[in-house]
Motif scaffolding. Structure first.
Motif, PDB file in Angstrom:
ATOM      1  N   ALA A 229       0.733  -1.217  -0.042  1.00 29.55           N
ATOM      2  CA  ALA A 229      -0.089   0.117   0.031  1.00 29.55           C
ATOM      3  C   ALA A 229       0.936   1.199  -0.082  1.00 29.55           C
ATOM      4  CB  ALA A 229      -0.884  -0.012   1.084  1.00 29.55           C
ATOM      5  N   SER A 230       0.381   2.350  -0.435  1.00 29.49           N
ATOM      6  CA  SER A 230       0.993   3.733  -0.402  1.00 29.49           C
ATOM      7  C   SER A 230       0.077   4.847   0.003  1.00 29.49           C
ATOM      8  CB  SER A 230       1.559   3.941  -1.857  1.00 29.49           C
ATOM      9  OG  SER A 230       0.611   3.976  -2.852  1.00 29.49           O
ATOM     10  N   GLY A 311      -9.280  -5.850   0.619  1.00 28.13           N
ATOM     11  CA  GLY A 311      -9.989  -4.958  -0.328  1.00 28.13           C
ATOM     12  C   GLY A 311      -9.898  -3.770   0.163  1.00 28.13           C
ATOM     13  N   ALA A 312     -10.290  -3.530   1.506  1.00 26.78           N
ATOM     14  CA  ALA A 312     -10.301  -2.143   2.177  1.00 26.78           C
ATOM     15  C   ALA A 312      -8.946  -1.703   1.990  1.00 26.78           C
ATOM     16  CB  ALA A 312     -10.565  -2.369   3.586  1.00 26.78           C
ATOM     17  N   VAL A 313      -7.852  -2.442   2.315  1.00 24.69           N
ATOM     18  CA  VAL A 313      -6.656  -1.782   1.982  1.00 24.69           C
ATOM     19  C   VAL A 313      -6.216  -1.321   0.648  1.00 24.69           C
ATOM     20  CG1 VAL A 313      -4.052  -2.322   2.422  1.00 24.69           C
ATOM     21  CG2 VAL A 313      -5.649  -2.949   4.032  1.00 24.69           C
ATOM     22  N   GLY A 354     -12.123   1.097   9.897  1.00 22.74           N
ATOM     23  CA  GLY A 354     -11.641   2.308   9.331  1.00 22.74           C
ATOM     24  C   GLY A 354     -12.253   2.634   8.069  1.00 22.74           C
ATOM     25  N   SER A 355     -12.737   1.546   7.266  1.00 18.98           N
ATOM     26  CA  SER A 355     -13.537   1.683   6.050  1.00 18.98           C
ATOM     27  C   SER A 355     -14.750   2.712   6.383  1.00 18.98           C
ATOM     28  CB  SER A 355     -13.912   0.540   5.351  1.00 18.98           C
ATOM     29  OG  SER A 355     -14.547   0.839   4.280  1.00 18.98           O
ATOM     30  N   THR A 356     -15.524   2.215   7.192  1.00 20.26           N
ATOM     31  CA  THR A 356     -16.731   2.951   7.687  1.00 20.26           C
ATOM     32  C   THR A 356     -16.572   4.323   8.028  1.00 20.26           C
ATOM     33  OG1 THR A 356     -17.793   0.982   8.212  1.00 20.26           O
ATOM     34  CG2 THR A 356     -18.806   3.103   9.398  1.00 20.26           C
ATOM     35  N   VAL A 357     -15.397   4.502   8.854  1.00 19.09           N
ATOM     36  CA  VAL A 357     -15.052   6.081   9.228  1.00 19.09           C
ATOM     37  C   VAL A 357     -14.620   6.673   7.992  1.00 19.09           C
ATOM     38  CG1 VAL A 357     -13.202   7.371  10.590  1.00 19.09           C
ATOM     39  CG2 VAL A 357     -14.352   5.529  11.681  1.00 19.09           C
ATOM     40  N   GLY A 358     -13.843   6.239   7.066  1.00 15.48           N
ATOM     41  CA  GLY A 358     -13.359   6.962   5.787  1.00 15.48           C
ATOM     42  C   GLY A 358     -14.277   7.178   4.767  1.00 15.48           C
ATOM     43  N   THR A 359     -15.540   6.355   4.884  1.00 17.59           N
ATOM     44  CA  THR A 359     -16.592   6.697   4.005  1.00 17.59           C
ATOM     45  C   THR A 359     -17.561   7.855   4.458  1.00 17.59           C
ATOM     46  OG1 THR A 359     -16.695   4.328   3.349  1.00 17.59           O
ATOM     47  CG2 THR A 359     -18.708   5.539   2.999  1.00 17.59           C
ATOM     48  N   ALA A 366      -8.248   3.698   1.810  1.00 22.60           N
ATOM     49  CA  ALA A 366      -6.892   2.709   2.137  1.00 22.60           C
ATOM     50  C   ALA A 366      -6.487   3.029   3.397  1.00 22.60           C
ATOM     51  CB  ALA A 366      -6.056   2.754   0.954  1.00 22.60           C
ATOM     52  N   LEU A 367      -6.167   4.420   3.576  1.00 22.49           N
ATOM     53  CA  LEU A 367      -5.582   4.911   4.830  1.00 22.49           C
ATOM     54  C   LEU A 367      -6.264   4.538   5.983  1.00 22.49           C
ATOM     55  CD1 LEU A 367      -3.281   6.458   5.924  1.00 22.49           C
ATOM     56  CD2 LEU A 367      -4.521   8.528   5.645  1.00 22.49           C
ATOM     57  N   ALA A 368      -7.572   4.983   5.856  1.00 20.17           N
ATOM     58  CA  ALA A 368      -8.653   4.741   7.045  1.00 20.17           C
ATOM     59  C   ALA A 368      -8.487   3.010   7.389  1.00 20.17           C
ATOM     60  CB  ALA A 368     -10.014   5.185   6.496  1.00 20.17           C
ATOM     61  N   ALA A 369      -8.478   2.297   6.420  1.00 18.70           N
ATOM     62  CA  ALA A 369      -8.558   0.907   6.643  1.00 18.70           C
ATOM     63  C   ALA A 369      -7.110   0.557   7.450  1.00 18.70           C
ATOM     64  CB  ALA A 369      -8.560   0.060   5.510  1.00 18.70           C
ATOM     65  N   ILE A 370      -6.113   0.922   7.104  1.00 22.53           N
ATOM     66  CA  ILE A 370      -4.599   0.670   7.692  1.00 22.53           C
ATOM     67  C   ILE A 370      -4.875   1.290   9.086  1.00 22.53           C
ATOM     68  CG2 ILE A 370      -2.398   1.036   7.673  1.00 22.53           C
ATOM     69  CD1 ILE A 370      -2.681   1.010   4.534  1.00 22.53           C
ATOM     70  N   LEU A 371      -5.226   2.550   9.434  1.00 23.70           N
ATOM     71  CA  LEU A 371      -5.218   3.129  10.585  1.00 23.70           C
ATOM     72  C   LEU A 371      -6.221   2.308  11.357  1.00 23.70           C
ATOM     73  CD1 LEU A 371      -4.953   7.054   9.793  1.00 23.70           C
ATOM     74  CD2 LEU A 371      -3.064   5.232  10.496  1.00 23.70           C
ATOM     75  N   GLY A 372      -7.632   1.976  11.025  1.00 19.20           N
ATOM     76  CA  GLY A 372      -8.203   1.242  11.775  1.00 19.20           C
ATOM     77  C   GLY A 372      -7.888  -0.031  12.208  1.00 19.20           C
ATOM     78  N   MET A 373      -6.993  -0.951  11.313  1.00 20.17           N
ATOM     79  CA  MET A 373      -6.390  -1.981  11.758  1.00 20.17           C
ATOM     80  C   MET A 373      -5.457  -1.865  12.870  1.00 20.17           C
ATOM     81  SD  MET A 373      -5.891  -4.620   8.583  1.00 20.17           S
ATOM     82  CE  MET A 373      -4.650  -3.280   7.502  1.00 20.17           C
ATOM     83  N   ALA A 374      -4.736  -0.921  12.775  1.00 23.92           N
ATOM     84  CA  ALA A 374      -3.846  -0.423  14.030  1.00 23.92           C
ATOM     85  C   ALA A 374      -4.415  -0.227  15.223  1.00 23.92           C
ATOM     86  CB  ALA A 374      -2.710   0.710  13.306  1.00 23.92           C
ATOM     87  N   GLY A 375      -5.409   0.696  15.208  1.00 28.07           N
ATOM     88  CA  GLY A 375      -5.977   1.118  16.492  1.00 28.07           C
ATOM     89  C   GLY A 375      -7.091   0.190  16.945  1.00 28.07           C
ATOM     90  N   TYR A 376      -7.694  -0.531  16.305  1.00 27.03           N
ATOM     91  CA  TYR A 376      -8.566  -1.882  16.891  1.00 27.03           C
ATOM     92  C   TYR A 376      -7.520  -2.883  17.568  1.00 27.03           C
ATOM     93  CZ  TYR A 376     -11.898  -5.619  17.424  1.00 27.03           C
ATOM     94  OH  TYR A 376     -12.557  -6.409  17.917  1.00 27.03           O
ATOM     95  N   PHE A 377      -6.746  -3.421  16.579  1.00 26.27           N
ATOM     96  CA  PHE A 377      -5.631  -4.395  17.010  1.00 26.27           C
ATOM     97  C   PHE A 377      -4.906  -4.019  18.470  1.00 26.27           C
ATOM     98  CE2 PHE A 377      -1.736  -7.058  16.891  1.00 26.27           C
ATOM     99  CZ  PHE A 377      -2.260  -8.223  16.857  1.00 26.27           C
TER     100      PHE A 377
END
Length: 453
Positions: A229-230, A311-313, A354-359, A366-377
């Motif tokens: 991802a970028s 897919g979200a990433v 993250g996808s929901t927040v980004g939407t 993509a960024l929201a999904a990555i950040l969501g993974m980090a925050g929730y994990f």
């Protein structure tokens, strides 16, 4: 040269030779064990993927096949729970709590009840069974128990006395090979498994991660778990994602872990009069609910959630309520008593959040999904360094290093304020307490027999 001198010189060389064999034997066994973890992790991953594809194929091949999970999933949950209770006790759940508990026990007999080659086999088979039945579980946590079991076997076969260090090394090697994230394996061992830095074990951990990683690379090649991802924050709304995903992910992770620990206590008390019968009933009910959620979500919540998270990433938005559906399916799968991890499902929940927040706020999906993974994990496991490193290695998103670090820390702090006990360590106390009770009962019985004689 006198014959006596020549004889003594040959004797000294012989002693050095045999002494060197004595020193090298445990090292060779250790290296073989580390390589075996890498090979088994890759095989486990491929079988897990086949099981998921088989379930998807069976439940989507006919007009009424979507109703099949309502039968297959509950029956699979009951079978898995039955086998875990009768044939492979202590194989239930993730496997990480068992590895943590084993490091706190002092007797080899107690450790082998949590980590053994028999349990490793059962863990792999039953996790694959769960995925074939649509359970919302992952294979990464079980790989930790498998890796730790192999390394404890190494300690017994080679005569190495560093059982705690070898369990740590096996756990790190399991994570490294499962995700192809060698740095995350080392950080996970230090931050989550031991909670302290042990200089005597660092060489074992590093060597095990290198060898298992080499074996995995040789079989699967070099890859990023979620591709490359970028995504990078470029607007103010992207930076808002850091705060929202950190606080929201941490709070959601704390809720998951807190309710999981509370539910575990209540379930053990409820099951006490008839543990096998009641646990099978619970597994069947949880399986039916997981199936209902899966059917209502169009099959999105079945399995690990890897495809949805990837897919979200890659920038494809997930359904707005996917993260809640996946969280509930993962929670039910966890408390059902079947073997299976929460690593991959947690990443899917975080990506969905993250996808929901980004939407909703119009940021980068993509960024929201990555950040969501980090925050929730980070909120679930309360290990911010592990969350940051593992997300970074899985996505290869070096443009978002600072945001990922920040959201991991915010998620950890938020979770810590709401739930004081980390999930894996809270679950490990159950196994430690059970081992202590069994040890005391055995000692009491031996004392009574001695007094009788």
């Amino acid at each position: 040269m006198p014959p006596i001198y020549r004889k003594s010189k040959l004797l000294r060389r012989s002693r050095v030779f045999w002494g060197s064999i004595h020193l090298w034997r445990p090292r060779l066994v250790f290296w073989t064990g580390a390589l075996a973890i890498g090979v088994i992790s890759v095989g486990f991953a491929k079988l897990a993927d086949l099981a998921q594809r088989a379930f998807a194929g069976v439940t989507s091949s006919g007009e009424w096949s979507w109703l099949l999970p309502l039968v297959l999933t509950p029956l699979g949950f009951v079978l898995s729970a039955y086998l875990a209770t009768t044939l492979f006790p202590n194989a239930q759940g993730s496997g990480i709590p068992q590895a943590i508990a084993a490091r706190h026990l002092h007797h080899d007999e107690d450790r082998t009840k949590l980590l053994s080659l028999r349990l490793a086999f059962g863990k792999i088979v039953l996790t694959i069974l769960g995925l074939f039945c649509g359970a919302s579980i992952g294979r990464e946590g079980p790989t930790v128990q498998v890796g730790a079991s192999f390394m404890l076997a190494v300690a017994r076969f080679s005569g190495m006395a560093q059982a705690k260090g070898l369990i740590l090394a096996g756990s790190a090697a399991g994570i490294a090979a499962a995700f192809n994230t060698p740095l995350a394996g080392i950080v996970f061992a230090i931050e989550e498994m031991s909670r302290t830095y042990e200089s005597r074990a660092n060489g074992l951990v590093l060597t095990a991660v290198i060898l298992s990683g080499l074996a995995a690379l040789g079989l699967s090649g070099s890859y990023n778990y979620f591709g490359t991802a970028s995504a990078a924050p470029v607007a103010l709304v992207d930076w808002a994602l850091v705060l929202i995903c950190g606080v929201g992910g941490g709070a959601l992770g704390a809720a998951f872990s807190g309710f999981a620990l509370y539910a575990g206590i209540r379930i053990r008390r409820w099951a006490q009069p008839q543990p096998l019968k009641r646990m099978l009933l619970l597994a069947g009910c949880c399986g039916l609910l997981v199936a209902a959620i899966g059917v209502s979500s169009g099959g999105n919540t079945f399995g690990t959630g890897y495809d949805q998270a990837r897919g979200a990433v890659e920038g494809h938005a997930l359904p707005l309520l996917f993260f809640l559906e996946k969280l509930l399916a993962s929670f039910l799968s966890m408390i059902s008593g079947i073997p299976g991890g929460i690593f991959a499902p947690s990443l899917a929940v975080g990506a969905g959040l993250g996808s929901t927040v980004g939407t909703l706020i119009g940021g980068s999906i993509a960024l929201a999904a990555i950040l969501g993974m980090a925050g929730y994990f980070a909120g679930v496991v309360q290990a911010p360094m592990t969350a940051f490193v593992i997300i970074l290695e899985m996505t290869g998103d070096h443009q978002a290093v600072i945001p990922i670090m920040a959201v991991s820390m915010i998620g950890y702090v938020t979770s810590r304020l709401l739930s004081r006990e980390p999930l894996y360590h809270g679950l490990s106390r159950v196994f430690i307490a059970a081992a202590i009770r069994a040890r005391r009962a055995m000692e009491k019985e031996a004392g009574e027999e001695h007094a009788a004689h």
